[in-house]
Design a protein around this motif. Structure first.
Motif, PDB file in Angstrom:
ATOM      1  N   MET A   1     -22.059   4.736  -6.153  1.00  0.00           N
ATOM      2  CA  MET A   1     -21.020   4.664  -7.289  1.00  0.00           C
ATOM      3  C   MET A   1     -19.835   3.742  -7.205  1.00  0.00           C
ATOM      4  N   GLN A   2     -19.396   3.037  -7.841  1.00  0.00           N
ATOM      5  CA  GLN A   2     -18.365   1.974  -7.902  1.00  0.00           C
ATOM      6  C   GLN A   2     -17.071   2.747  -7.790  1.00  0.00           C
ATOM      7  N   THR A   3     -16.416   2.254  -6.941  1.00  0.00           N
ATOM      8  CA  THR A   3     -14.926   2.911  -7.033  1.00  0.00           C
ATOM      9  C   THR A   3     -14.190   2.240  -7.832  1.00  0.00           C
ATOM     10  N   MET A   4     -13.274   2.707  -8.726  1.00  0.00           N
ATOM     11  CA  MET A   4     -12.677   2.000  -9.530  1.00  0.00           C
ATOM     12  C   MET A   4     -11.457   1.663  -8.937  1.00  0.00           C
ATOM     13  N   ILE A   5     -10.706   0.480  -9.215  1.00  0.00           N
ATOM     14  CA  ILE A   5      -9.449   0.004  -8.624  1.00  0.00           C
ATOM     15  C   ILE A   5      -8.865  -0.409  -9.802  1.00  0.00           C
ATOM     16  N   THR A   6      -7.392   0.601  -9.796  1.00  0.00           N
ATOM     17  CA  THR A   6      -6.812   0.453 -11.089  1.00  0.00           C
ATOM     18  C   THR A   6      -5.103   0.109 -10.997  1.00  0.00           C
ATOM     19  N   LEU A   7      -4.803  -0.913 -11.909  1.00  0.00           N
ATOM     20  CA  LEU A   7      -3.347  -1.456 -11.502  1.00  0.00           C
ATOM     21  C   LEU A   7      -2.401  -0.632 -12.637  1.00  0.00           C
ATOM     22  N   ILE A   8      -1.307  -0.266 -12.150  1.00  0.00           N
ATOM     23  CA  ILE A   8      -0.192   0.425 -12.883  1.00  0.00           C
ATOM     24  C   ILE A   8       0.954  -0.063 -12.764  1.00  0.00           C
ATOM     25  N   LYS A   9       1.931  -0.268 -13.786  1.00  0.00           N
ATOM     26  CA  LYS A   9       3.184  -0.638 -13.404  1.00  0.00           C
ATOM     27  C   LYS A   9       3.772   0.602 -13.840  1.00  0.00           C
ATOM     28  N   GLY A  10       4.615   1.223 -12.886  1.00  0.00           N
ATOM     29  CA  GLY A  10       5.326   2.582 -13.162  1.00  0.00           C
ATOM     30  C   GLY A  10       5.802   3.242 -11.728  1.00  0.00           C
ATOM     31  N   ASP A  11       6.061   4.741 -12.156  1.00  0.00           N
ATOM     32  CA  ASP A  11       6.594   5.336 -10.893  1.00  0.00           C
ATOM     33  C   ASP A  11       5.388   6.297 -10.194  1.00  0.00           C
ATOM     34  N   LYS A  99      -3.736  -2.344   8.490  1.00  0.00           N
ATOM     35  CA  LYS A  99      -4.130  -0.876   9.208  1.00  0.00           C
ATOM     36  C   LYS A  99      -3.347   0.225   8.256  1.00  0.00           C
ATOM     37  N   CYS A 100      -2.056  -0.260   7.760  1.00  0.00           N
ATOM     38  CA  CYS A 100      -1.594   0.962   6.874  1.00  0.00           C
ATOM     39  C   CYS A 100      -2.488   1.289   5.651  1.00  0.00           C
ATOM     40  N   TYR A 101      -3.100   0.453   5.005  1.00  0.00           N
ATOM     41  CA  TYR A 101      -3.808   0.812   3.937  1.00  0.00           C
ATOM     42  C   TYR A 101      -5.378   1.507   4.568  1.00  0.00           C
ATOM     43  N   HIS A 102      -5.847   1.004   5.733  1.00  0.00           N
ATOM     44  CA  HIS A 102      -7.122   1.694   6.063  1.00  0.00           C
ATOM     45  C   HIS A 102      -6.881   2.798   6.614  1.00  0.00           C
ATOM     46  N   ASN A 103      -5.662   3.017   7.372  1.00  0.00           N
ATOM     47  CA  ASN A 103      -5.519   4.353   8.002  1.00  0.00           C
ATOM     48  C   ASN A 103      -4.891   5.409   6.892  1.00  0.00           C
ATOM     49  N   SER A 104      -4.567   4.999   5.904  1.00  0.00           N
ATOM     50  CA  SER A 104      -4.217   5.835   4.704  1.00  0.00           C
ATOM     51  C   SER A 104      -5.646   6.195   4.065  1.00  0.00           C
ATOM     52  N   LEU A 105      -6.401   5.334   3.808  1.00  0.00           N
ATOM     53  CA  LEU A 105      -7.579   5.945   3.129  1.00  0.00           C
ATOM     54  C   LEU A 105      -8.312   6.803   3.964  1.00  0.00           C
ATOM     55  N   GLN A 106      -8.507   6.633   5.273  1.00  0.00           N
ATOM     56  CA  GLN A 106      -9.279   7.201   6.346  1.00  0.00           C
ATOM     57  C   GLN A 106      -8.683   8.852   6.429  1.00  0.00           C
ATOM     58  N   LEU A 107      -7.288   8.687   6.262  1.00  0.00           N
ATOM     59  CA  LEU A 107      -6.810  10.164   6.272  1.00  0.00           C
ATOM     60  C   LEU A 107      -7.087  10.921   4.946  1.00  0.00           C
ATOM     61  N   ALA A 108      -7.142  10.130   3.775  1.00  0.00           N
ATOM     62  CA  ALA A 108      -7.360  10.490   2.404  1.00  0.00           C
ATOM     63  C   ALA A 108      -8.909  11.383   2.553  1.00  0.00           C
ATOM     64  N   GLN A 143     -12.269  -3.750   1.763  1.00  0.00           N
ATOM     65  CA  GLN A 143     -13.170  -3.515   3.049  1.00  0.00           C
ATOM     66  C   GLN A 143     -13.506  -2.070   3.261  1.00  0.00           C
ATOM     67  N   PHE A 144     -12.603  -1.547   3.080  1.00  0.00           N
ATOM     68  CA  PHE A 144     -12.674   0.062   3.574  1.00  0.00           C
ATOM     69  C   PHE A 144     -13.523   0.782   2.417  1.00  0.00           C
ATOM     70  N   LEU A 145     -13.653   0.269   1.116  1.00  0.00           N
ATOM     71  CA  LEU A 145     -14.433   1.070   0.119  1.00  0.00           C
ATOM     72  C   LEU A 145     -16.012   0.596   0.341  1.00  0.00           C
ATOM     73  N   ALA A 146     -16.162  -0.759   1.021  1.00  0.00           N
ATOM     74  CA  ALA A 146     -17.484  -1.367   1.176  1.00  0.00           C
ATOM     75  C   ALA A 146     -18.181  -0.301   2.126  1.00  0.00           C
ATOM     76  N   ASN A 147     -17.545   0.307   3.033  1.00  0.00           N
ATOM     77  CA  ASN A 147     -18.232   1.325   4.075  1.00  0.00           C
ATOM     78  C   ASN A 147     -18.052   2.492   3.883  1.00  0.00           C
ATOM     79  N   ILE A 151     -13.816   7.764  -1.669  1.00  0.00           N
ATOM     80  CA  ILE A 151     -12.923   7.552  -2.696  1.00  0.00           C
ATOM     81  C   ILE A 151     -13.401   7.073  -4.082  1.00  0.00           C
ATOM     82  N   THR A 152     -12.987   7.871  -4.995  1.00  0.00           N
ATOM     83  CA  THR A 152     -13.423   7.658  -6.375  1.00  0.00           C
ATOM     84  C   THR A 152     -12.450   6.596  -7.210  1.00  0.00           C
ATOM     85  N   GLU A 153     -11.316   6.653  -6.958  1.00  0.00           N
ATOM     86  CA  GLU A 153     -10.373   5.859  -7.558  1.00  0.00           C
ATOM     87  C   GLU A 153      -9.182   5.538  -6.691  1.00  0.00           C
ATOM     88  N   VAL A 154      -8.723   4.108  -6.622  1.00  0.00           N
ATOM     89  CA  VAL A 154      -7.716   3.670  -6.002  1.00  0.00           C
ATOM     90  C   VAL A 154      -6.676   2.828  -7.101  1.00  0.00           C
TER      91      VAL A 154
END
Length: 175
Positions: A1-11, A99-108, A143-147, A151-154
Motif C-alpha cells: 500500500m502506498q503511503t500518502m504524503i499530504t501537505l497542509i498549511k495550518g496549526d 536523521k530527525c525525520y528518520h528517527n521520528s518515523l522509526q519511533l512512530a 527513503q524511510f517509506l521505501a523500506n 506508516i499510512t499517512e505523513v
C-alpha cells in the motif's frame, strides 16, 4: 500500500494523527515556535514526561528523537526531535536534519503510530535555509517509506506561506 504524503498549511497542534513531531530543543523543556505551541496546547503531561526523560538520559541530542504522550492534543503521541542549528552547512547539518525525520518515523513505527505530522524542523530560530530543509525532509521521509510500510499517512504541516509554497513546489514534481 502506498503511503500518502499530504501537505497542509495550518496549526500542527490541531492535527488528528497518531503522532505529531515537535521541533524541540535539547533541554526538552519547551521553548518558542512550534515547541512552545505544542507544550501550551498539550498541557502539563507532555512537560512532565519530558522531565522524566531528562532525569533518565539527560536531554536529547541533535538528530535524535524521544516520545511522550500527546497530553491534551488530538494526537496520541508527541515525538520530540532536535534539529540542527544552521552553521553554513559545515557541521553536518543536512545529515542531522535527515536523521530527525528518520528517527521520528522509526519511533512512530515502534509505538504503532500509522499517521504522523511534521513541522518544518530547524527553519525558524535555527535558521536552516527553508528550500534545503524542505528538500531534505521530503527525501528523508521518502527513503524511510521505501523500506517501511507501517506508516499510512505523513503530513507536512507548514505554519508559514513560504514553507508551504516550497513544499508544494517540491512535492508537485514527485512521481
Amino acid at each position: 500500500m502506498q503511503t500518502m504524503i499530504t501537505l497542509i498549511k495550518g496549526d500542527i497542534t490541531k492535527m488528528k494523527v497518531d503522532a505529531v513531531v515537535n521541533a524541540a530543543n535539547s533541554s526538552l523543556l519547551g521553548g518558542g515556535g512550534v515547541d512552545g505551541a505544542i507544550h501550551r496546547a498539550g498541557g502539563p503531561a507532555i512537560l512532565e514526561e519530558c522531565r522524566q526523560i531528562r532525569a533518565k538520559q539527560g536531554g536529547c541530542d541533535t538528530g535524535e528523537a524521544v516520545i511522550t504522550t500527546g497530553g491534551q492534543l488530538p494526537a496520541k503521541y508527541v515525538i520530540h526531535t532536535v534539529g540542527p542549528v544552521w552553521n553554513n552547512g559545515n557541521k553536518g547539518e543536512p545529515e542531522l536534519l535527515a536523521k530527525c525525520y528518520h528517527n521520528s518515523l522509526q519511533l512512530a513505527v515502534e509505538h504503532g503510530a500509522k499517521t504522523i505530522a511534521f513541522p518544518n524542523i530547524s527553519t525558524g530560530v535555527y535558521r536552516f535555509p527553508k528550500p534545503n530543509a524542505a528538500e531534505i525532509a521530503i527525501k528523508a521521509v521518502q527513503q524511510f517509506l521505501a523500506n517501511d510500510n507501517n506508516i499510512t499517512e505523513v503530513y507536512f504541516v507548514c505554519f508559514d506561506d513560504e514553507n508551504y509554497e516550497l513544499y508544494k513546489e517540491k512535492l508537485a514534481v514527485l512521481p
